[in-house]
Design a protein around this motif. Structure first.
Motif, PDB file in Angstrom:
ATOM      1  N   ALA A 296       0.823  -1.205   0.000  1.00  0.00           N
ATOM      2  CA  ALA A 296       0.000   0.000   0.000  1.00  0.00           C
ATOM      3  C   ALA A 296       0.857   1.255   0.000  1.00  0.00           C
ATOM      4  CB  ALA A 296      -0.920  -0.002   1.232  1.00  0.00           C
TER       5      ALA A 296
ATOM      6  N   ASP B   7      -6.062   2.228  -3.826  1.00  0.00           N
ATOM      7  CA  ASP B   7      -5.551   1.227  -2.888  1.00  0.00           C
ATOM      8  C   ASP B   7      -5.706   1.685  -1.454  1.00  0.00           C
ATOM      9  OD1 ASP B   7      -4.876  -1.111  -3.964  1.00  0.00           O
ATOM     10  OD2 ASP B   7      -2.729  -0.983  -3.426  1.00  0.00           O
ATOM     11  N   ARG B   8      -5.300   2.937  -1.234  1.00  0.00           N
ATOM     12  CA  ARG B   8      -5.367   3.450   0.127  1.00  0.00           C
ATOM     13  C   ARG B   8      -6.824   3.517   0.588  1.00  0.00           C
ATOM     14  NH1 ARG B   8      -2.765   9.051   0.994  1.00  0.00           N
ATOM     15  NH2 ARG B   8      -1.005   8.079  -0.083  1.00  0.00           N
TER      16      ARG B   8
ATOM     17  N   ARG C 170      -9.127   1.591  -0.357  1.00  0.00           N
ATOM     18  CA  ARG C 170      -9.630   0.244  -0.049  1.00  0.00           C
ATOM     19  C   ARG C 170      -9.231  -0.159   1.376  1.00  0.00           C
ATOM     20  NH1 ARG C 170      -8.285  -4.909  -2.863  1.00  0.00           N
ATOM     21  NH2 ARG C 170      -7.058  -3.605  -4.198  1.00  0.00           N
TER      22      ARG C 170
END
Lengths: 431, 309
Positions: free
Chosen positions: B11, B19-20, B22
Motif C-alpha cells: 500500500a 488502494d489506500r 480500499r
C-alpha cells in the motif's frame, strides 16, 4: 487473505475481552482490608436477615470486608451458577450450596480446605451437629461451614383430623397408624386427601422414602458405596406401604408438578398430613392453617428421620481470602448471630449451644412446633450416601417410586430395576 | 502477520488513491463489524467448539475430566432415557408441526377480513405466544391437574371419566403437546396473516372470474401463495420443538417416570443435576447434527417442490 488475518487477530483478542467481562469484581488493594464475596442464594425474609448480619459485620470489623449478593439465583439454582463461575474463574469466596452436592463440588481444585482454620477454639467445631460436620467433610477435606439444618417431620391439619373423628397423632405412632388415619381423613368427593407424595423425577420424590427404609433396618447403598442396597426386604416393604396407600386406599395426592403444589394444598386445607420440614412454618402461619407438628411415624419404636444440611462452601482465590472467609464464617455461625437468623427465618439451631442463649425461648414461642422439629434432630442419624453418583441414583429411585405409586409396577420389580441401573452407574470408574 | 505486512508495504509503495481507500474502507468496515464478530465468535463459535471438546471427556465441570474418546457417543446408543427423550421429542414434532401449520393458516384466513373488533381477535391469538412460558406452564399445570384441575372437573360434569393427564405416563406428553401448541401457534397465525395480506386482490378476483369456488381459491391460490412462509414456519417450528425445555421444567420436570423428558431437558439434567457434563455435551451434539440434517433435508425438499411447480 487479509480477511483471514483480521479474523485471526480478532480470535486472539477474544480471550482478553472475555477475561475483562468475567472477574468477580473484588479487585484487592494491597494493605487494605481483605475483600471477600459471598453468594447467599436466599429470598425475601432470609435474604434481608443475612444482609443485615453482614452489614453489621462490616461495621464492627475492619480487617475483612464482605460483599454480599444473592448470586442472582435461589438456592435451587446455585449449582449451575457456581459450576459456570468456577469454569470461568469468576467464583465467589463463599456460596450457599446444598449438602448433597458436596461430594461433587469437592472435586473442583478451587474448593478450599478449611481444616487448619476449624481447629481454632473460637470456631467450637464440635458444637455443630454430627450430620452437619459429616456433610462438609469430603475425603478428609473440610470444604465449608454448616449453614442451615433441617429434618423431616409430619405436619397435620387439626381441623381435618377432628372432622374425620381422629385425635392428633401421638409421638409414638406407627406407619400403620399413618396409613389408617390418612385413609379415614380422605374425602374424594370434597377433594381432600390424607397426604401427598411427589412423583416428579427429582429428589423431592425420593428423600421421604429413606427414613422408612432406615427404620426397617435397610440401607441405601452397601457400606462401600459400590452397590445398591435399597431393594432389600426393608426397601420393598417401605415402598409397598406407600403403594397400598396410593393405589388401594387412594389416600395420597400424587404430585407430578415441581414440588410446591403439595404445600399449597396443605395450606388450603386439602391435606390432612404433609411430610416436610421447618422451612414451611412461616408460610403456614401466613396462610393461617391450624397445624400441629409430630415426629415421623416409627417402625418398632424407631422414629429415625432424614436431614439435609446446607453449607457455606468456601472457594479459593488466595490464602488471605480463604483465611478471611473462615474468620467471617466463624462469626456468622456463632450462637449470637445464629439465634437472630433463626428468629427471622424459622430455621433450626445448627449447633447445640444455641439452646443456652438468652432469647431462645422467644424463638420457640414465635414458631409453634419448632421445638418438636428441633428435638427431632436427635432422630437424624444417617445421611444420604456421600457419592458423586447420588443425584443419578436418586433419579432411578424417583422413577421406581412414580411407576409404583401410579400402579404401573409392583414395588419389588420397580426397585430391582432401579438397583440394576444403580449398580451399573456405580461401576463406572471414578464415580 | 506477514501478509498484513506485505499488504501494508504494498500500500505504501504504490500509494495510489484507490488502494489506500480500499484499506481505509476495510478498516472502517471492520470497526463496524468487529464488535458483532467478536460477540458471534465469543458466544456461539467458541462455546460450540468447547462443547465438542467436552463431549470427548468425562468432565463433570468440577474437575478437569479424562479424555474418553467416543465412549460418550457409544453410551448414547444403549441409554434407555435418551431413547425415551428421542421418542418424546419425535412425538411432539409429529403432532405439533402439522397441527400448527394447518391451524395457523385456517385461523389466519378467518382473521384476514374486515369486521368490527378484528384487532381484538387478532390480539387474542397472539397473547399466549407473548406470555412467558413459565407463567403458561404453571397455569396449565393447575388446569391439567389430575385431582384438582379444571379440565377433569369439566369432564366429570359432562359425565365423562376423569383422565390421568399430567400424572399419567401415557398422557402427560400429549397434554404437554396441547400446552405447547397453545403457547406457540399464535406465531404461525401472525406470519400467515402477514403473508395473506400480501396476496394481491387481482389474483383472487381472477380466480373467481375463472369460476373457482371458495375451496378451489384456497387450495389453488392461497396455499401456493404462502408456500414460502410455510417452509419458514416448518423450519422455525422444528427448531422450536427440538429446543423444547421451559414448559417441561415448569410443569412436570420430565416426569412421571420420564414420560415427558425431551432431548434438551435431558441435556440439562445430565450436565447440571447428574454431574455428567461430558455425556450431556455428546447428547447436545447429536441433537445439533440431527437438527442440521432435518433442516437441510426440509429445505431441499421444499426447493425441489418449488422447482417442479
Amino acid at each position: 487473505m487479509r480477511r483471514a488475518v483480521t479474523a485471526a487477530a480478532a480470535a486472539l483478542l477474544l480471550p482478553a475481552v472475555l477475561a475483562a467481562c468475567g472477574g468477580d469484581g473484588t479487585e484487592q488493594k494491597a494493605g487494605g482490608p481483605v475483600e471477600i464475596l459471598m453468594w447467599h442464594g436466599q429470598e425475601d425474609t432470609s435474604a434481608k436477615s443475612i444482609e443485615r448480619l453482614v452489614a453489621e459485620y462490616n461495621q464492627t470489623h475492619t480487617d475483612v470486608k464482605v460483599q454480599i449478593t444473592s448470586g442472582g439465583v435461589t438456592a435451587d439454582g446455585m449449582l449451575p451458577k457456581i459450576t459456570a463461575a468456577l469454569t470461568s474463574d469468576a467464583h465467589p469466596d463463599i456460596a450457599y450450596l446444598y449438602g448433597s452436592w458436596a461430594p461433587n463440588i469437592a472435586r473442583n481444585p478451587k474448593t478450599a480446605d478449611l481444616t487448619p482454620y476449624i481447629k481454632d477454639p473460637a470456631v467450637k467445631w464440635e458444637d455443630f451437629w454430627a450430620s452437619e460436620r459429616a456433610t462438609v467433610t469430603v475425603g478428609g477435606k473440610i470444604i465449608g461451614f454448616p449453614a442451615v439444618v433441617d429434618n423431616m417431620v409430619v405436619l397435620y391439619n387439626k381441623k381435618l383430623l377432628a372432622k374425620a373423628g381422629l385425635k392428633p397423632p401421638s409421638k409414638d405412632w406407627t406407619w400403620d397408624d399413618f396409613r389408617a388415619m390418612s385413609k379415614r381423613a380422605t374425602d374424594a368427593q370434597k377433594g381432600i386427601f390424607g397426604t401427598t407424595w411427589a412423583i416428579s423425577g427429582g429428589e423431592e420424590a425420593v428423600w421421604g422414602l429413606w427414613p422408612l427404609v432406615w427404620q426397617a433396618g435397610g440401607e441405601i447403598l452397601t457400606a462401600d458405596n459400590k452397590k445398591a442396597a435399597f431393594n432389600s426386604e426393608a426397601g420393598r416393604r417401605s415402598l409397598d406401604l406407600l403403594r397400598s396407600m396410593a393405589v388401594d386406599d387412594k389416600s395420597v395426592y400424587l404430585d407430578s408438578s415441581p414440588a410446591e403444589k403439595g404445600q399449597k394444598l396443605f395450606e388450603s386445607g386439602r391435606l390432612a398430613f404433609f411430610l416436610s420440614g421447618p422451612w414451611v412454618l412461616p408460610d403456614l402461619q401466613a396462610a393461617g392453617v391450624d397445624y400441629g407438628v409430630v415426629q415421623l411415624p416409627g417402625t418398632a419404636g424407631n422414629h429415625e428421620t432424614i436431614s439435609g444440611p446446607d453449607t457455606w462452601t468456601v472457594f479459593e482465590h488466595d490464602e488471605r481470602r480463604v483465611k478471611a472467609s473462615a474468620a467471617f464464617l466463624t462469626w456468622l455461625t456463632a450462637p449470637e448471630q445464629q439465634l437472630r437468623w433463626m428468629k427471622d427465618t424459622g430455621s433450626l439451631p445448627i449447633r447445640a449451644s444455641i439452646a443456652q442463649q438468652p432469647g431462645y425461648d422467644a424463638y420457640l414461642k414465635k414458631y409453634p412446633g419448632i421445638d418438636v422439629i428441633s428435638g427431632n434432630l436427635a432422630n437424624a442419624k444417617r445421611v444420604r450416601p456421600p457419592t458423586t453418583s447420588y443425584p443419578r441414583i436418586s433419579s432411578f429411585v424417583a422413577d421406581a417410586i412414580a411407576r409404583t405409586l401410579l400402579g404401573r409396577a409392583d414395588a419389588k420389580s420397580a426397585l430391582d430395576e432401579a438397583a440394576a441401573k444403580t449398580d451399573a452407574a456405580l461401576a463406572v470408574p471414578g464415580s | 502477520m506477514t501478509s498484513t505486512a506485505t499488504a501494508l508495504s504494498r500500500a505504501s509503495r504504490h500509494s495510489t488513491p484507490p488502494d489506500r481507500r480500499r484499506l481505509a474502507d476495510n478498516i472502517t468496515g471492520w470497526t463496524f463489524a468487529g464488535p458483532a464478530t467478536l460477540i458471534i465468535l465469543g458466544f456461539s463459535l467458541v462455546p460450540m467448539a468447547w462443547a465438542l471438546a467436552l463431549s470427548f471427556t468425562d468432565s463433570d465441570l468440577m474437575s478437569p475430566g479424562r479424555n474418553v474418546g467416543l465412549e460418550n457417543y457409544r453410551a448414547l446408543v444403549a441409554d434407555p432415557v435418551f431413547h425415551q427423550a428421542l421418542r418424546n421429542t419425535a412425538l411432539l414434532l409429529l403432532l405439533y408441526l402439522p397441527a400448527s401449520l394447518a391451524a395457523g393458516l385456517a385461523v389466519a384466513v378467518l382473521l384476514n377480513r374486515k369486521v368490527r373488533g378484528i384487532g381484538f381477535y387478532r390480539t387474542c391469538f397472539l397473547v399466549p405466544y407473548v406470555a412467558s412460558a413459565t407463567a403458561a406452564g404453571l397455569l396449565m399445570g393447575y388446569i391439567f391437574d389430575r385431582d384438582f384441575g379444571l379440565f377433569n372437573g369439566l369432564l366429570v360434569k359432562l359425565g365423562l371419566p376423569a383422565q390421568g393427564l399430567l400424572s399419567s405416563p401415557s398422557q402427560a406428553m400429549l397434554v404437554l403437546t396441547v400446552i405447547f401448541f397453545w403457547t406457540r401457534f399464535g406465531f404461525s397465525v401472525v406470519i400467515y396473516l402477514a403473508a395473506l395480506q400480501e396476496i394481491s386482490k387481482e389474483v383472487v378476483e381472477a380466480a373467481a372470474i375463472d369460476g373457482a369456488g371458495r375451496w378451489a381459491t384456497f387450495r389453488h391460490v392461497i396455499v401456493p401463495s404462502v408456500r414460502h412462509m410455510t417452509v419458514f414456519l416448518a423450519v422455525w417450528g422444528m427448531i422450536d420443538v427440538l429446543q423444547f425445555f421451559d414448559l417441561v421444567m415448569t410443569t412436570t420436570k420430565g416426569g412421571p417416570a420420564n414420560a415427558t423428558v425431551t432431548i434438551v431437558y435431558y441435556v440439562w439434567q445430565l450436565a447440571f443435576t447428574y454431574f455428567t457434563a461430558g455425556y450431556g455435551a455428546a447428547v447436545a451434539y447429536v441433537l445439533f447434527v440431527g437438527t442440521l440434517v432435518l433442516i437441510v433435508a426440509g429445505m431441499l425438499l421444499a426447493r425441489r417442490k418449488g422447482a417442479t411447480r
